[in-house]
Structure formats: C-alpha cells, structure tokens
Design a protein around this motif. Structure first.
Motif, PDB file in Angstrom:
ATOM      1  N   THR A  76      42.189  65.781  34.944  1.00  0.00           N
ATOM      2  CA  THR A  76      40.753  65.804  35.204  1.00  0.00           C
ATOM      3  C   THR A  76      40.002  66.470  34.057  1.00  0.00           C
ATOM      4  O   THR A  76      40.498  67.439  33.461  1.00  0.00           O
ATOM      5  N   ALA A  77      38.807  65.940  33.774  1.00  0.00           N
ATOM      6  CA  ALA A  77      37.975  66.491  32.710  1.00  0.00           C
ATOM      7  C   ALA A  77      36.735  67.179  33.268  1.00  0.00           C
ATOM      8  O   ALA A  77      35.881  67.632  32.505  1.00  0.00           O
ATOM      9  N   ASN A  78      36.619  67.263  34.597  1.00  0.00           N
ATOM     10  CA  ASN A  78      35.472  67.924  35.202  1.00  0.00           C
ATOM     11  C   ASN A  78      35.694  69.431  35.200  1.00  0.00           C
ATOM     12  O   ASN A  78      36.696  69.921  35.722  1.00  0.00           O
ATOM     13  N   ALA A  79      34.756  70.168  34.629  1.00  0.00           N
ATOM     14  CA  ALA A  79      34.938  71.605  34.453  1.00  0.00           C
ATOM     15  C   ALA A  79      35.058  72.341  35.779  1.00  0.00           C
ATOM     16  O   ALA A  79      35.872  73.262  35.920  1.00  0.00           O
ATOM     17  N   ALA A  80      34.249  71.956  36.773  1.00  0.00           N
ATOM     18  CA  ALA A  80      34.296  72.638  38.067  1.00  0.00           C
ATOM     19  C   ALA A  80      35.636  72.411  38.753  1.00  0.00           C
ATOM     20  O   ALA A  80      36.207  73.337  39.347  1.00  0.00           O
ATOM     21  N   GLU A  81      36.151  71.196  38.666  1.00  0.00           N
ATOM     22  CA  GLU A  81      37.463  70.923  39.253  1.00  0.00           C
ATOM     23  C   GLU A  81      38.561  71.681  38.522  1.00  0.00           C
ATOM     24  O   GLU A  81      39.478  72.217  39.156  1.00  0.00           O
ATOM     25  N   ARG A  82      38.471  71.740  37.205  1.00  0.00           N
ATOM     26  CA  ARG A  82      39.480  72.456  36.434  1.00  0.00           C
ATOM     27  C   ARG A  82      39.472  73.947  36.772  1.00  0.00           C
ATOM     28  O   ARG A  82      40.525  74.569  36.931  1.00  0.00           O
ATOM     29  N   ASP A  83      38.276  74.533  36.895  1.00  0.00           N
ATOM     30  CA  ASP A  83      38.177  75.946  37.256  1.00  0.00           C
ATOM     31  C   ASP A  83      38.785  76.196  38.631  1.00  0.00           C
ATOM     32  O   ASP A  83      39.499  77.192  38.844  1.00  0.00           O
ATOM     33  N   PHE A  84      38.520  75.293  39.579  1.00  0.00           N
ATOM     34  CA  PHE A  84      39.079  75.437  40.924  1.00  0.00           C
ATOM     35  C   PHE A  84      40.604  75.384  40.882  1.00  0.00           C
ATOM     36  O   PHE A  84      41.290  76.212  41.498  1.00  0.00           O
ATOM     37  N   LEU A  85      41.137  74.408  40.169  1.00  0.00           N
ATOM     38  CA  LEU A  85      42.593  74.261  40.094  1.00  0.00           C
ATOM     39  C   LEU A  85      43.239  75.483  39.439  1.00  0.00           C
ATOM     40  O   LEU A  85      44.301  75.936  39.873  1.00  0.00           O
ATOM     41  N   ARG A  86      42.593  76.019  38.406  1.00  0.00           N
ATOM     42  CA  ARG A  86      43.133  77.222  37.755  1.00  0.00           C
ATOM     43  C   ARG A  86      43.150  78.397  38.738  1.00  0.00           C
ATOM     44  O   ARG A  86      44.116  79.171  38.776  1.00  0.00           O
ATOM     45  N   ARG A  87      42.094  78.549  39.534  1.00  0.00           N
ATOM     46  CA  ARG A  87      42.037  79.639  40.507  1.00  0.00           C
ATOM     47  C   ARG A  87      43.133  79.478  41.565  1.00  0.00           C
ATOM     48  O   ARG A  87      43.792  80.450  41.939  1.00  0.00           O
ATOM     49  N   GLN A  88      43.294  78.252  42.039  1.00  0.00           N
ATOM     50  CA  GLN A  88      44.331  78.014  43.043  1.00  0.00           C
ATOM     51  C   GLN A  88      45.714  78.350  42.497  1.00  0.00           C
ATOM     52  O   GLN A  88      46.548  78.944  43.184  1.00  0.00           O
ATOM     53  N   ARG A  89      45.955  77.964  41.241  1.00  0.00           N
ATOM     54  CA  ARG A  89      47.251  78.254  40.626  1.00  0.00           C
ATOM     55  C   ARG A  89      47.450  79.757  40.458  1.00  0.00           C
ATOM     56  O   ARG A  89      48.535  80.286  40.711  1.00  0.00           O
ATOM     57  N   ALA A  90      46.377  80.442  40.046  1.00  0.00           N
ATOM     58  CA  ALA A  90      46.472  81.873  39.817  1.00  0.00           C
ATOM     59  C   ALA A  90      46.734  82.649  41.102  1.00  0.00           C
ATOM     60  O   ALA A  90      47.303  83.743  41.089  1.00  0.00           O
ATOM     61  N   HIS A  91      46.302  82.091  42.243  1.00  0.00           N
ATOM     62  CA  HIS A  91      46.458  82.774  43.511  1.00  0.00           C
ATOM     63  C   HIS A  91      47.818  82.521  44.168  1.00  0.00           C
ATOM     64  O   HIS A  91      48.089  83.057  45.250  1.00  0.00           O
ATOM     65  N   THR A 122      25.484  69.687  48.835  1.00  0.00           N
ATOM     66  CA  THR A 122      25.040  71.002  48.381  1.00  0.00           C
ATOM     67  C   THR A 122      26.003  72.114  48.804  1.00  0.00           C
ATOM     68  O   THR A 122      26.059  73.169  48.167  1.00  0.00           O
ATOM     69  N   ALA A 123      26.773  71.868  49.878  1.00  0.00           N
ATOM     70  CA  ALA A 123      27.731  72.880  50.339  1.00  0.00           C
ATOM     71  C   ALA A 123      29.028  72.836  49.563  1.00  0.00           C
ATOM     72  O   ALA A 123      29.890  73.702  49.747  1.00  0.00           O
ATOM     73  N   ARG A 124      29.194  71.845  48.689  1.00  0.00           N
ATOM     74  CA  ARG A 124      30.448  71.703  47.938  1.00  0.00           C
ATOM     75  C   ARG A 124      30.558  72.687  46.790  1.00  0.00           C
ATOM     76  O   ARG A 124      31.627  72.816  46.194  1.00  0.00           O
ATOM     77  N   THR A 125      29.466  73.351  46.455  1.00  0.00           N
ATOM     78  CA  THR A 125      29.500  74.319  45.357  1.00  0.00           C
ATOM     79  C   THR A 125      28.936  75.658  45.810  1.00  0.00           C
ATOM     80  O   THR A 125      27.995  75.723  46.596  1.00  0.00           O
ATOM     81  N   ALA A 126      29.525  76.726  45.306  1.00  0.00           N
ATOM     82  CA  ALA A 126      29.028  78.078  45.538  1.00  0.00           C
ATOM     83  C   ALA A 126      27.848  78.336  44.598  1.00  0.00           C
ATOM     84  O   ALA A 126      27.570  77.540  43.700  1.00  0.00           O
ATOM     85  N   PRO A 127      27.134  79.448  44.794  1.00  0.00           N
ATOM     86  CA  PRO A 127      25.999  79.747  43.911  1.00  0.00           C
ATOM     87  C   PRO A 127      26.353  79.768  42.428  1.00  0.00           C
ATOM     88  O   PRO A 127      25.509  79.464  41.583  1.00  0.00           O
ATOM     89  N   ASP A 128      27.607  80.088  42.102  1.00  0.00           N
ATOM     90  CA  ASP A 128      28.011  80.113  40.697  1.00  0.00           C
ATOM     91  C   ASP A 128      28.468  78.750  40.187  1.00  0.00           C
ATOM     92  O   ASP A 128      28.932  78.623  39.052  1.00  0.00           O
ATOM     93  N   GLY A 129      28.351  77.725  41.041  1.00  0.00           N
ATOM     94  CA  GLY A 129      28.717  76.378  40.631  1.00  0.00           C
ATOM     95  C   GLY A 129      30.168  76.013  40.884  1.00  0.00           C
ATOM     96  O   GLY A 129      30.574  74.881  40.609  1.00  0.00           O
ATOM     97  N   SER A 130      30.945  76.935  41.416  1.00  0.00           N
ATOM     98  CA  SER A 130      32.361  76.659  41.659  1.00  0.00           C
ATOM     99  C   SER A 130      32.537  75.758  42.876  1.00  0.00           C
ATOM    100  O   SER A 130      31.721  75.751  43.802  1.00  0.00           O
ATOM    101  N   LEU A 131      33.640  75.001  42.882  1.00  0.00           N
ATOM    102  CA  LEU A 131      33.922  74.037  43.943  1.00  0.00           C
ATOM    103  C   LEU A 131      34.339  74.751  45.228  1.00  0.00           C
ATOM    104  O   LEU A 131      35.084  75.728  45.191  1.00  0.00           O
ATOM    105  N   VAL A 132      33.827  74.246  46.366  1.00  0.00           N
ATOM    106  CA  VAL A 132      34.191  74.762  47.682  1.00  0.00           C
ATOM    107  C   VAL A 132      34.819  73.626  48.471  1.00  0.00           C
ATOM    108  O   VAL A 132      34.200  72.568  48.669  1.00  0.00           O
TER     109      VAL A 132
END
Length: 252
Positions: A233-248, A62-72
């Motif tokens: 990867t085809a998992n949306a949460a993982e893809r969103d995380f990777l995009r954020r990491q790249r953007a930062h 349950t701690a692996r995701t934030a309230p918005d569903g993003s990966l932690v």
C-alpha cells in the motif's frame, strides 16, 4: 457504468496514494452521480442498490479517522459520529430493493452495510425482511451471523477472491480466527477458494491475515504479514496504521 462509479467512490473512501486516507470530493461526486442515475433509472434495482451502498458507506467516513488523521477500524469507531441521515436514507433504499426481490451484488453489499448500520439506527435488515428497532449497541451488537449469510449470498451471485476475503472476516467473528485463517490462506494461491487469482499482492489480504495471526498468538507470522501489507500500500494513513499494529505485537 455502475462499476466505474463505484471505483470512483472507493478511491475517495480509501485513496490509493497520498497522505490522506480519504478524498471527500470523490465520494461526494460519486454519490451525486448515483443520485442522478437513480432518478433516471428508478426501476433498476442495482442502480438503487449502488446508491444505498455508497450512502451507507459514506455515513461512516468521518469516523474512520481520528483528529490526527490516523485510521480507525470499524470496530473502534465512535458510532455517534456516523451520519444518521445518510443511514436512514440508505436503509430506506435497501428496503425498496428487498421488496423487489431481485438481489444483485450492489444490493447485497448495501444490505451488509445496513446490518452494520443497525448498531446505531432502528430497523434490522435481513436477507428477506426488515423488522424491529434496535438501541445503539456499538460494535458488539453487530449481527455477524446475518452478515455471514449475506456474504454467502453475495459469493453465490458474484463470486470473487475479494468477496471471499471479506466473508472470512465474518467467519472470524462467528466461528473464530482459526477457521477464518484457513479460508484466507487459500486466497494467497491462484484459483483458491475465492475462485480467482491470488490476493498475494493485495494489502488487505495481508492485513486481515496479520490480524488473524495476532489473535491466534502467532506473533512472528503476524509481524511478517504486517510487513507484507506495508509493501502493498502507498497510502500514508494505512501505512501508519499497519506500523502501529505491528509495533503493538507482543515481544516474542
């Protein structure tokens, strides 16, 4: 049988496709079956080890995701959200395994997860003993040296490129990202230091490599590695995380 059960659990813990990072129903079913097997086969150390591994891993779900569903990431998780009941149960099973003195892959992986759990729970698990009480220390209290020793043991018992990849993560914390990157890069080629096929098609290989390159200030290479991870990867949460990491990443 145990491998199939663990595959079910892993699909629940990190779904291969879809919008959600996890599937709680699959994790719960795998644990239910694991408990049943442990009841039917109480003298099989690897059965107990697998149950302990699943319980300790599930304690963090349950701690692996934030309230918005993003990966932690593990290092950033709120450890107060880890399930202490599951941790206590898993730690008890790990102790049972250690007393048997017949280490196998699932038992060693459970011990690794027990060391991570020590940052929030009393009782330090070592390769041969369990001792002491620890206060809640967060990610900074993780005994990476002990985790590296356990990965060395796991690599000796059940060598694989994936084990070598996760061992490299521990190497990064003990010896620094440059040492770890040298190990990871070998895994991108057939018959590398993991003793098996290339991990070039595995998204975690590229994601771990990207993070190591980022830590070394090699921004352009890190961006390319994040792109490679996204393609795998085809998992949306993982893809969103990777995009954020790249953007930062810092601008070149």
């Amino acid at each position: 049988m145990l491998a199939v059960l663990y595959l079910i659990f892993n699909e629940g813990y990190t779904a291969s496709t879809g919008d959600q990072l996890t599937r709680a129903d699959l994790c719960a079913e795998a644990i239910r079956l694991g408990r049943l097997l442990a009841t039917l086969m109480p003298d099989e150390p690897e059965v107990i080890g697998l149950l302990a591994l699943m319980l300790l891993t599930e304690s963090r779900r349950t701690a692996r995701t934030a309230p918005d569903g993003s990966l932690v990431l593990l290092a950033d998780q709120d450890r107060s959200r880890w399930d202490r009941g599951l941790i206590a149960e898993g730690q008890t099973l790990v102790r049972q395994c250690l007393r048997r003195g017949q280490p196998g892959p699932y038992q060693i992986q459970a011990a690794i997860n027990a060391v991570h759990a020590d940052t929030v729970h009393a009782g330090t698990v070592h390769a041969g003993t369990v001792h002491g009480d620890t206060a809640d220390g967060g990610a900074g209290a993780t005994d990476w040296g002990q985790i590296l020793q356990l990965y060395d043991q796991l690599q000796a018992v059940a060598p694989s490129p994936v084990v070598a990849l996760h061992r490299a993560v521990a190497v990064a914390e003990v010896d620094g990202p440059a040492s770890a990157l040298a190990l990871v890069d070998e895994l991108g080629h057939p018959a590398g230091q993991g003793g098996g096929p290339s991990l070039a098609g595995y998204h975690l290989f590229h994601a771990i490599r990207a993070d190591l390159l980022r830590r070394l200030g090699r921004t352009g290479e890190a961006a390319a590695a994040y792109d490679a991870a996204l393609a795998c990867t085809a998992n949306a949460a993982e893809r969103d995380f990777l995009r954020r990491q790249r953007a930062h990443l810092p601008h070149q």
